[in-house]
Write a protein that holds these residues in place. Structure first.
Motif, PDB file in Angstrom:
ATOM      1  N   THR A 188      27.563  43.079  10.101  1.00 46.67           N
ATOM      2  CA  THR A 188      27.458  43.211  11.558  1.00 46.67           C
ATOM      3  C   THR A 188      28.760  42.811  12.232  1.00 46.67           C
ATOM      4  O   THR A 188      29.227  43.481  13.167  1.00 46.67           O
ATOM      5  N   THR A 192      30.865  45.216  14.756  1.00 45.68           N
ATOM      6  CA  THR A 192      31.039  44.878  16.172  1.00 45.68           C
ATOM      7  C   THR A 192      32.473  44.499  16.515  1.00 45.68           C
ATOM      8  O   THR A 192      32.831  44.427  17.691  1.00 45.68           O
ATOM      9  N   SER A 198      31.072  48.324  19.360  1.00 43.50           N
ATOM     10  CA  SER A 198      30.547  47.287  20.249  1.00 43.50           C
ATOM     11  C   SER A 198      30.225  47.869  21.624  1.00 43.50           C
ATOM     12  O   SER A 198      29.215  47.509  22.250  1.00 43.50           O
ATOM     13  N   ILE A 211      24.152  41.684  19.218  1.00 39.65           N
ATOM     14  CA  ILE A 211      24.007  42.778  18.258  1.00 39.65           C
ATOM     15  C   ILE A 211      23.674  42.174  16.902  1.00 39.65           C
ATOM     16  O   ILE A 211      24.386  41.307  16.402  1.00 39.65           O
TER      17      ILE A 211
END
Length: 439
Positions: A188, A192, A198, A211
Motif C-alpha cells: 500500500t 500511495t 494517491s 488508503i
C-alpha cells in the motif's frame, strides 16, 4: 441428414430439458474505480521485485490465463509460452496450479475462489470471508473476488519473491501479512507514494480518507468484474429469447443437458455448481504443498477441509469462453478442449493413459514436471478417488459438444472492455499483447 433431423425435432426436445435461467446478478461498478483497477491490474508495482503484474498470469489475449499448463511467477520475464527465467533470480518452482480464467467472477453466484475453494464467503466470520489467514484476515474487502485478487501478492512463487529478496518477501517470510507494517501495508505504501494513485484514491474515498490494502484489492476486483463480464454468448441469447444456435451447437446442448450428463456438475447459467469433485485429472508439476512439505501431489479440497473423502476433489470450472482458456485442468494437463472432454468420458482411462506431450510449459531447468505420474501408487490413489462414471459418445457426438462449448463464447468479454493500458503510473513496463501475438 443427421443434423437436419435433429433440427426438425429439437423444439420439442429443448422444451423437455432442464436448462438454466439467464438470471445472473452483477453488482454495479463505479467507472472511476474500474479505471483505477485497470491500472493496478497491469502494474508490476504490486510485486515484491517489481517484475510481475496480475496481468502476467491473467492476460486477455490468453483467455485471462497465461496460456501454459503451469506458469512462472517471480524470477521470469515475458508472457505466455515465451516466458523465460531470469538467470540470476530463477524461480524455485512453477506456480503449482493452472492460472484460472477470470470471466464472470463479479457475478453474485461466485462465492468460492481457487481450485480448492480455500477462500469463500462466510457470514459467520468478522471479515465475511473464510480464508487461510484465519484471524489475520482483515475486514474491508468488498467481495470474495476482492480478497482473491490480492492473495498472489503474498506468494513467493507468484508475486512476492523469495525469502528476503525485498521488503515484501521478507515480511511474508516472517509471517507479517495483514499486521501493521506487514506485507500488505508495504505494498500500500508503494502504491500511495505514486501521486497518480494517491490522487485517484482520494477522488474515490475523499481527500482525508486513509488508503488501505483492501482499497487496492477492491479496485482490482471492480475492474475484473466489469472487464470480463461474459453473459452475451449465443447460448445466453438462446436462454433469453430462444434465438437458435447453429444445428451442431443445438445437438451438443441436447447432449450436454441430457445423456452426456455434463450439467450434473456444469450447471447454472455459467456452467458451474461451484462444488468439488474428483475426476482423476492427471497431476503434473510441483504439486500443492506447504513450505515444510516435499511431496509432489495435490489433494485439492482435502487441503482445506482435512476430510479424506475430499481427496483429489477440485472445484467445477465455469465453461464461459472455454475455447479461449487452454490448457485445462487444475494443473493444466490437457492442451486442447477436445482432450479434456474425452478425459471426462472415461476419467480413469484418461489418467492411466495420459500423454505428457499434452502439457505446455515454459522452460524451467531442473523441473520434475512428470515425476508424480511415474509414481504408480499415487496415480492409483487418484484413480480410486474418481467419482465420474464413464460415458459412451461417438466422435460425432463429441464434436457436437465441442460446438456447444464454442457457443458459450462472448466476444466482448474475450476482448475486454478497457483493454491493456499503454503505461501505468509507476512507470514500470507494461507487458503488451504484441509480445505474445505469435503464441
Amino acid at each position: 441428414m443427421r443434423l437436419l433431423l435433429i433440427a426438425a425435432l429439437f423444439p420439442a426436445v429443448v422444451a423437455a430439458q432442464d436448462l438454466p435461467v439467464a438470471d445472473a446478478v452483477f453488482a454495479p461498478q463505479d467507472p472511476a474505480e474500474v479505471a483505477l483497477g485497470q491500472l493496478l491490474f497491469y502494474d508490476k508495482i504490486l510485486s515484491g521485485n517489481r517484475q510481475v503484474a496480475c496481468a502476467t498470469c491473467h492476460n486477455p489475449v490468453l483467455g485471462t490465463g497465461d496460456g501454459v499448463s503451469l506458469g512462472l511467477g517471480d524470477g521470469a520475464s515475458g508472457l505466455g509460452r515465451e516466458r523465460r527465467v531470469i538467470a540470476d533470480n530463477m524461480p524455485e518452482k512453477r506456480v503449482p496450479r493452472n492460472a484460472p480464467p477470470l470471466f464472470n467472477l463479479g457475478a453474485a453466484q461466485f462465492t468460492r475462489m481457487f481450485y480448492d475453494g480455500r477462500l469463500e464467503a462466510d457470514d459467520s466470520r468478522p471479515s465475511g470471508i473464510r480464508s487461510p489467514l484465519e484471524e489475520d484476515m482483515v475486514s474491508g474487502f468488498s467481495s470474495v473476488l476482492a480478497a482473491q485478487a490480492m492473495f498472489p501478492v503474498l506468494s513467493g512463487d507468484e508475486m512476492a519473491g523469495q525469502y528476503s529478496e525485498n521488503e515484501i518477501s521478507q515480511a511474508v517470510r516472517l509471517g507479517f501479512l495483514s499486521s501493521e507494517g506487514g506485507a500488505w501495508d508495504r505494498i500500500t505504501a508503494r502504491v500511495t507514494a505514486i501521486p497518480a494513485y494517491s490522487e485517484a484514491f482520494a477522488a474515490l474515498k475523499g481527500a482525508e480518507a486513509e488508503i488501505r490494502f483492501t482499497d487496492i484489492a477492491n479496485a482490482i476486483a471492480a475492474f475484473t468484474a466489469d472487464e470480463w463480464r461474459a453473459d452475451s454468448s449465443p447460448f445466453d441469447r438462446y436462454l433469453r429469447d430462444g434465438s437458435a444456435m447453429n444445428d451442431t451447437a443445438m445437438a451438443g446442448m441436447k447432449l450436454f443437458y441430457g445423456r452426456a450428463g455434463c450439467s450434473a456438475c456444469h450447471s447454472g447459467q455459467f456452467q458451474t455448481d461451484n462444488n468439488f469433485y474428483a475426476i482423476a485429472m492427471p497431476q503434473i508439476g510441483p504439486g500443492k504443498a506447504a513450505a515444510f512439505e516435499s511431496y509432489l501431489r495435490d489433494t485439492g479440497r482435502m487441503r482445506v477441509t482435512g476430510r479424506s473423502e475430499d481427496a483429489y476433489r477440485f472445484r467445477t470450472p465455469s465453461l464461459r469462453n472455454v475455447t479461449q482458456t487452454a490448457p485445462y485442468g487444475h494443473a493444466g494437463a490437457y492442451a486442447t478442449l477436445e482432450a479434456v472432454v474425452r478425459h471426462h468420458l472415461d476419467p480413469v482411462a484418461g489418467l492411466r493413459g495420459y500423454d505428457p506431450a499434452q502439457a505446455v510449459f515454459p522452460d524451467l531447468p531442473g523441473a520434475q514436471d512428470f515425476a508424480l505420474m511415474a509414481d504408480s501408487a499415487e496415480v492409483e490413489a487418484i484413480a480410486a478417488a474418481n467419482e465420474l462414471s464413464p460415458v459412451a459418445l461417438t466422435d460425432d457426438e463429441v464434436a457436437d459438444i465441442l460446438a456447444f462449448l464454442a457457443a458459450l463464447s462472448d466476444p466482448v468479454s474475450i476482448n475486454g472492455r478497457l483493454g491493456v493500458p499503454e503505461k501505468v503510473p509507476s512507470g514500470l513496463p507494461v507487458d503488451q499483447l504484441a509480445e505474445i501475438a505469435s503464441d
